[in-house]
Every structure is written in structure tokens, then in C-alpha cells.
Design a protein around this motif. Structure first.
Motif, PDB file in Angstrom:
ATOM      1  N   PHE A 214       0.815  -1.224   0.000  1.00 18.73           N
ATOM      2  CA  PHE A 214       0.000   0.000   0.000  1.00 18.73           C
ATOM      3  C   PHE A 214       0.846   1.270   0.000  1.00 18.73           C
ATOM      4  N   TYR A 215       2.145   1.134  -0.270  1.00 20.81           N
ATOM      5  CA  TYR A 215       3.020   2.292  -0.082  1.00 20.81           C
ATOM      6  C   TYR A 215       2.662   3.455  -1.003  1.00 20.81           C
ATOM      7  N   ASP A 216       2.109   3.187  -2.172  1.00 16.65           N
ATOM      8  CA  ASP A 216       1.743   4.269  -3.098  1.00 16.65           C
ATOM      9  C   ASP A 216       0.231   4.470  -3.156  1.00 16.65           C
ATOM     10  N   ASP A 217      -0.477   4.035  -2.136  1.00 20.31           N
ATOM     11  CA  ASP A 217      -1.935   4.026  -2.153  1.00 20.31           C
ATOM     12  C   ASP A 217      -2.459   4.964  -1.069  1.00 20.31           C
ATOM     13  N   ALA A 218      -3.047   6.086  -1.490  1.00 28.44           N
ATOM     14  CA  ALA A 218      -3.486   7.118  -0.536  1.00 28.44           C
ATOM     15  C   ALA A 218      -4.713   6.681   0.265  1.00 28.44           C
ATOM     16  N   ASP A 219      -5.429   5.646  -0.165  1.00 27.27           N
ATOM     17  CA  ASP A 219      -6.694   5.284   0.478  1.00 27.27           C
ATOM     18  C   ASP A 219      -6.554   4.232   1.565  1.00 27.27           C
ATOM     19  N   VAL A 220      -5.350   3.718   1.763  1.00 24.09           N
ATOM     20  CA  VAL A 220      -5.130   2.708   2.808  1.00 24.09           C
ATOM     21  C   VAL A 220      -3.959   3.172   3.661  1.00 24.09           C
ATOM     22  N   ARG A 221      -4.216   3.457   4.939  1.00 22.77           N
ATOM     23  CA  ARG A 221      -3.105   3.816   5.814  1.00 22.77           C
ATOM     24  C   ARG A 221      -2.650   2.568   6.576  1.00 22.77           C
ATOM     25  N   VAL A 222      -1.359   2.461   6.786  1.00 16.90           N
ATOM     26  CA  VAL A 222      -0.784   1.252   7.365  1.00 16.90           C
ATOM     27  C   VAL A 222       0.088   1.624   8.559  1.00 16.90           C
ATOM     28  N   GLY A 223      -0.248   1.093   9.736  1.00 19.17           N
ATOM     29  CA  GLY A 223       0.553   1.314  10.933  1.00 19.17           C
ATOM     30  C   GLY A 223       0.990  -0.012  11.523  1.00 19.17           C
ATOM     31  N   SER A 224       2.171  -0.037  12.107  1.00 17.12           N
ATOM     32  CA  SER A 224       2.693  -1.287  12.667  1.00 17.12           C
ATOM     33  C   SER A 224       3.496  -0.987  13.920  1.00 17.12           C
ATOM     34  N   VAL A 225       3.264  -1.765  14.971  1.00 17.61           N
ATOM     35  CA  VAL A 225       4.107  -1.735  16.171  1.00 17.61           C
ATOM     36  C   VAL A 225       4.821  -3.080  16.244  1.00 17.61           C
ATOM     37  N   HIS A 226       6.121  -3.044  16.477  1.00 15.69           N
ATOM     38  CA  HIS A 226       6.916  -4.266  16.355  1.00 15.69           C
ATOM     39  C   HIS A 226       8.266  -4.094  17.026  1.00 15.69           C
ATOM     40  N   VAL A 227       8.950  -5.204  17.211  1.00  7.67           N
ATOM     41  CA  VAL A 227      10.299  -5.123  17.774  1.00  7.67           C
ATOM     42  C   VAL A 227      11.217  -4.475  16.749  1.00  7.67           C
ATOM     43  N   ASP A 228      12.062  -3.586  17.246  1.00  5.95           N
ATOM     44  CA  ASP A 228      12.934  -2.751  16.414  1.00  5.95           C
ATOM     45  C   ASP A 228      13.821  -3.607  15.511  1.00  5.95           C
ATOM     46  N   THR A 244       7.568   6.881   6.344  1.00  5.92           N
ATOM     47  CA  THR A 244       6.301   7.529   6.710  1.00  5.92           C
ATOM     48  C   THR A 244       5.345   7.777   5.546  1.00  5.92           C
ATOM     49  N   ARG A 245       5.830   7.743   4.326  1.00  5.35           N
ATOM     50  CA  ARG A 245       5.057   8.123   3.120  1.00  5.35           C
ATOM     51  C   ARG A 245       4.062   9.252   3.443  1.00  5.35           C
ATOM     52  N   HIS A 246       4.622  10.367   3.865  1.00  6.97           N
ATOM     53  CA  HIS A 246       3.859  11.592   4.125  1.00  6.97           C
ATOM     54  C   HIS A 246       2.715  11.360   5.095  1.00  6.97           C
ATOM     55  N   GLY A 247       2.911  10.509   6.083  1.00  5.71           N
ATOM     56  CA  GLY A 247       1.910  10.352   7.134  1.00  5.71           C
ATOM     57  C   GLY A 247       0.962   9.197   6.960  1.00  5.71           C
ATOM     58  N   ALA A 248       0.933   8.568   5.780  1.00  5.92           N
ATOM     59  CA  ALA A 248       0.003   7.458   5.569  1.00  5.92           C
ATOM     60  C   ALA A 248       0.594   6.121   6.015  1.00  5.92           C
ATOM     61  N   ASN A 249       1.863   6.128   6.408  1.00 10.94           N
ATOM     62  CA  ASN A 249       2.492   4.917   6.941  1.00 10.94           C
ATOM     63  C   ASN A 249       3.095   5.275   8.300  1.00 10.94           C
ATOM     64  N   ARG A 250       2.918   4.390   9.270  1.00 10.91           N
ATOM     65  CA  ARG A 250       3.377   4.720  10.618  1.00 10.91           C
ATOM     66  C   ARG A 250       4.013   3.481  11.230  1.00 10.91           C
ATOM     67  N   ASN A 251       5.308   3.552  11.502  1.00 11.16           N
ATOM     68  CA  ASN A 251       5.999   2.451  12.160  1.00 11.16           C
ATOM     69  C   ASN A 251       6.415   2.865  13.559  1.00 11.16           C
ATOM     70  N   ILE A 252       6.141   1.992  14.530  1.00  6.99           N
ATOM     71  CA  ILE A 252       6.576   2.241  15.904  1.00  6.99           C
ATOM     72  C   ILE A 252       7.428   1.055  16.354  1.00  6.99           C
ATOM     73  N   PRO A 253       8.746   1.164  16.162  1.00  8.36           N
ATOM     74  CA  PRO A 253       9.638   0.089  16.599  1.00  8.36           C
ATOM     75  C   PRO A 253       9.878   0.179  18.105  1.00  8.36           C
ATOM     76  N   LEU A 254       9.891  -0.971  18.759  1.00 12.28           N
ATOM     77  CA  LEU A 254      10.067  -1.025  20.218  1.00 12.28           C
ATOM     78  C   LEU A 254      11.339  -1.789  20.555  1.00 12.28           C
ATOM     79  N   ALA A 255      11.968  -1.397  21.659  1.00  9.30           N
ATOM     80  CA  ALA A 255      13.173  -2.093  22.106  1.00  9.30           C
ATOM     81  C   ALA A 255      12.832  -3.519  22.538  1.00  9.30           C
ATOM     82  N   PRO A 256      13.728  -4.474  22.290  1.00  8.00           N
ATOM     83  CA  PRO A 256      13.533  -5.829  22.826  1.00  8.00           C
ATOM     84  C   PRO A 256      13.273  -5.745  24.330  1.00  8.00           C
ATOM     85  N   GLY A 257      12.355  -6.568  24.822  1.00  7.18           N
ATOM     86  CA  GLY A 257      12.017  -6.555  26.247  1.00  7.18           C
ATOM     87  C   GLY A 257      10.819  -5.696  26.581  1.00  7.18           C
TER      88      GLY A 257
END
Ligand code: SP5
Ligand code: ZN
Length: 348
Positions: A214-228, A244-257
């Protein structure tokens, strides 16, 4: 109280037995085993859930999110491997790639003629093996996910797709990370007629395939929380906060543990960010739980319940699609906690 949302299921998942994975050149026992889905089914059955058989979907359900070349390859890969004699000489009973079209080759990659090399044209790792029933099971997992989306389109507030093999690491053109076809993406594509769709991926690993599709698709936003991934975890090369693809993609990497506090804070942030959407797809991995063999996150069962409540409170039409989760003793209970949380959040 019994779980209210419909659970969509296919027995055909059992036809996929990857038979392990090749990691650093060694065939080791894999964790993405048929028993996973059966364990989840048993826990949901005990909770009084209603099961619905998946309806066969037309090929357009896959072709909305995958190139025809990948679909054609996956549907014939085992047969061409077998016809090439590779199960007897050298004695490899699964499709395993050995050479890849690395960008460093410096010329556009041609489609190789040898079945042994064709595997590496479509696979990006050596861990995602193909056997005789892999295609039928992966195709059925799409049926499960898209049937769940159809139930939501028909008015169910939420539906759960109890599918395997998982899908969120599969891109439009390539497979890997125990995933062949992207079930989450196919469900999201089916929901597009409702308006903007948000995907929230809470599997312990970054949903790189879904992000890429969905990286080039303005109608689907994609967010993910995951281990870094930068801390040494799959998918290693992608999944960073600057994608971030201008805000439509959001990644939240977290530290192990990281445990409940940091993980739930990230899910709160993703939920707030998803609010403008008209429909929600949750890529539900339960491998962020403490004790899971594939991830160093330490989320509790109560944390999965709380995550469900946060996302249920959005009160969006919601499809939950099963991704990872490998602690056989725990995964059924974890899925039940999350789905119960969704219903509590939506109702309270
Ligand atoms: C859907 C999903 O959760 N896929 C996860 C795939 C992550 N696999 C990464 C495997 C990395 C190598 N594991 C070797 C374990 C050796 N003890
Ligand atoms: Zn995972």
C-alpha cells in the motif's frame, strides 16, 4: 459471555506443512506449524464462538494485492520443483531458494530458467519453504480473510479470520517470513468500498509486505508496532520510523524486552492516528507475548485484552486477521483475550 463475532475458518490450512525452515544454511524445525491454527480454533470453540467456512474467492481477491507472476509462480512452484527431480537429486523435499536477484548484480534481473533459481526470483529468504500443499493452503487463507471482510461489508461489526499460513511479510512481488500471500492486504482491499481503510499490525514483527503493497496508495493507511529491526530482528532491512510516506504509513519500533506499558502506548498512538478511516483491519500476531519463541517482546495476556479494548473503542467495522504467534500453549488464549477486548471496547 460467548464471543459474538463470527470466526472464519478453512480446514485446508493443514495442507501446508513447511517442514521446518532453512536458517543460516541449516534446516531447523520451524514454528509456523499446522497445530497453531487448531490450537486457536479449540480455544475459540470452548468460548462458544460461531465458525463459518470460508467462501471460495475469485482470483481478483489475490490480484488486487499481488502481481500475477507471483501468483502463477506459487501455484506451480512445487510441481516444477518435483518435475525437475530436486526431491531425489540432491534430495530436497521442499522448494528452497539458493540464489537471489540482489540489486548489486548491477543489471535488471531476468527470469531464470532453472527451477532452483526461479525460487530465488520470488522468495526473499530461505526460511519460507514450499511443499506439496502450500499453494492450496495459502489460497485458502486468502479465502478466509476475504470472507471475513465480506461479513463485515454485510453488516457484522467485526469478524475474525482464523487463517494460516500468515501473510503480512508477503509483498506484491515476493514472499518470505513464513508468508506466501498477504491475507491482511487482501481483506483491506476488499473493504475499500467503505472508504479509507486503516490497517493496524500488532504482530511482533514489522508488516513489511503490507507496508510495501500500500506504499503508493493514498486510500489505505498502514501502521505497525513491532520489535525494532535495528536491534537485530526480522525483517531487518525495513520497519523503521522514518518510513512515513507523508503520514500514511506509521511504524513504531520497540526495544527488545518492551512489555505492556510501551506496547499499549504505541497501540493508543496508532488508534488515534487511524481514527479518520471508515474501516479497520487488525493484523493480529500474538507473538509479542512474553514466552513466544520468535520475539523478545514481553506483552501479557491482559495486555492483549487491553489492546483489543483500545481498538474496539474506535467502533470501526473491523476485520481481525491472524498473523504470527508460536507458543502453542498460549496462542489460543491470547487470541481469545484480544477478540474479547475488541467486543468490550466496542460495547462499553
Ligand atoms: C508471520 C510472522 O510472525 N513471521 C515471523 C517470521 C520471523 N522469522 C524470523 C526467523 C529468524 C530466524 N529464527 C531462527 C531461530 C533460531 N533459534
Ligand atoms: Zn511475527
Amino acid at each position: 459471555m460467548a464471543l459474538a463475532m463470527p470466526v472464519v475458518w478453512s480446514d485446508r490450512h493443514r495442507q501446508h506443512d513447511p517442514g521446518g525452515e532453512v536458517w543460516v544454511g541449516i534446516r531447523i524445525p520451524g514454528t509456523e506449524v499446522p497445530e497453531r491454527a487448531d490450537r486457536i480454533r479449540d480455544a475459540l470453540t470452548a468460548a462458544g464462538a460461531q465458525f463459518f467456512g470460508a467462501a471460495r474467492q475469485r482470483d481478483d481477491a489475490l490480484l488486487a494485492v499481488h502481481d500475477r507472476a507471483l501468483v502463477d509462480y506459487l501455484s506451480t512452484a512445487w510441481d516444477e520443483w518435483e518435475q525437475a527431480g530436486l526431491p531425489t537429486e540432491p534430495g530436497q523435499d521442499r522448494v528452497v531458494p539458493y540464489v537471489f536477484p540482489h540489486p548489486g548484480l548491477g543489471a535488471p534481473a531476468a527470469m531464470p530458467a532453472a527451477p532452483s533459481a526461479r525460487a530465488g526470483y520470488f522468495a526473499y529468504d530461505t526460511m519460507t519453504l514450499i511443499g506439496p500443499g502450500t499453494w492450496e493452503a495459502a489460497r485458502a487463507a486468502i479465502d478466509v480473510a476475504v470472507t471475513a471482510a465480506q461479513l463485515v461489508l454485510a453488516g457484522a461489526p467485526a469478524a475474525y479470520a482464523c487463517c494460516r499460513p500468515p501473510g503480512h511479510h508477503a509483498t506484491r512481488t515476493a514472499f518470505g517470513g513464513s508468508c506466501y500471500l498477504n491475507n491482511t492486504a487482501a481483506a483491506a482491499a476488499r473493504l475499500r468500498s467503505m472508504g479509507e481503510v486503516a490497517i493496524i499490525d500488532i504482530d511482533a514483527h514489522h508488516g513489511n509486505g503490507t507496508q510495501a503493497i500500500f506504499y503508493d496508495d493514498a486510500d489505505v493507511r498502514v501502521g505497525s508496532v513491532h520489535v525494532d529491526p535495528g536491534a537485530g530482528w526480522f525483517p531487518h532491512f525495513v520497519g523503521f520510523a522514518n518510513e512515513t510516506r507523508h503520514g500514511a504509513n506509521r511504524n513504531i519500533p520497540l526495544a527488545p524486552g518492551t512489555g505492556d506499558d510501551g506496547w499499549l502506548k504505541a497501540i493508543e498512538d496508532l488508534a488515534t492516528w487511524a481514527r479518520p478511516a471508515r474501516a479497520l483491519v487488525v493484523a493480529l500476531g500474538v507473538d509479542a507475548a512474553a514466552g513466544d519463541p520468535e520475539s523478545p517482546l514481553t506483552v501479557s495476556a491482559a495486555g492483549y485484552r487491553a489492546a483489543g479494548r483500545i481498538l474496539g473503542r474506535l467502533r470501526l467495522p473491523t476485520v481481525v486477521v491472524q498473523e504470527g504467534g508460536y507458543d502453542l500453549e498460549a496462542i489460543g488464549g491470547l487470541v481469545l483475550e484480544f477478540l474479547t477486548g475488541i467486543e468490550e471496547g466496542a460495547g462499553g
